[in-house]
Motif scaffolding. Structure first.
Motif, short mmCIF file in Angstrom:
data_model
loop_
_atom_site.label_atom_id
_atom_site.label_comp_id
_atom_site.label_asym_id
_atom_site.label_seq_id
_atom_site.Cartn_x
_atom_site.Cartn_y
_atom_site.Cartn_z
N MET A 1 -7.85 -13.44 -3.71
CA MET A 1 -6.68 -12.75 -3.23
C MET A 1 -5.52 -13.75 -3.22
N SER A 2 -4.42 -13.35 -3.78
CA SER A 2 -3.29 -14.27 -3.89
C SER A 2 -2.51 -14.33 -2.58
N LEU A 3 -1.74 -15.37 -2.45
CA LEU A 3 -0.95 -15.57 -1.24
C LEU A 3 0.11 -14.49 -1.08
N ILE A 4 0.64 -14.01 -2.18
CA ILE A 4 1.65 -12.95 -2.12
C ILE A 4 1.03 -11.67 -1.57
N ASN A 5 -0.18 -11.34 -1.98
CA ASN A 5 -0.86 -10.16 -1.44
C ASN A 5 -1.11 -10.29 0.05
N LEU A 7 0.60 -12.13 2.22
CA LEU A 7 1.88 -12.01 2.91
C LEU A 7 2.37 -10.57 2.92
N LEU A 8 2.18 -9.87 1.83
CA LEU A 8 2.59 -8.47 1.76
C LEU A 8 1.83 -7.61 2.77
N VAL A 15 5.18 -4.40 10.27
CA VAL A 15 6.20 -3.35 10.33
C VAL A 15 5.59 -2.06 10.89
N VAL A 16 4.40 -1.70 10.46
CA VAL A 16 3.76 -0.49 10.98
C VAL A 16 3.49 -0.63 12.48
#
Length: 63
Positions: A1-5, A7-8, A15-16
């Motif tokens: 799993m990438s760091l961008i995923n 963080l996303l 937010v939710v």
């Protein structure tokens, strides 16, 4: 799993959770419980995503 995923997902969960806490009327105790459950779930998910929890699950406590 990438760091961008990672963080996303963290941003989306944050937010939710903020939206639920802001716009859904609930008792303060229920909001606190909800926040604790979400934080624990995210921490467990992060530990599994980075492979820390998977490596710890091979050890047994007791017999």
């Amino acid at each position: 799993m990438s760091l961008i995923n990672v963080l996303l997902v963290l941003v989306i969960v944050g937010v939710v959770l903020w939206l639920v806490n802001t716009y859904i009327p609930m008792d303060a105790k229920i909001k606190k419980i909800l926040n604790i459950v979400v934080v624990i779930g995210v921490v467990i998910w992060l530990l599994r995503a980075f492979g820390i929890l998977g490596s710890l699950s091979q050890y047994r406590i007791g017999r």
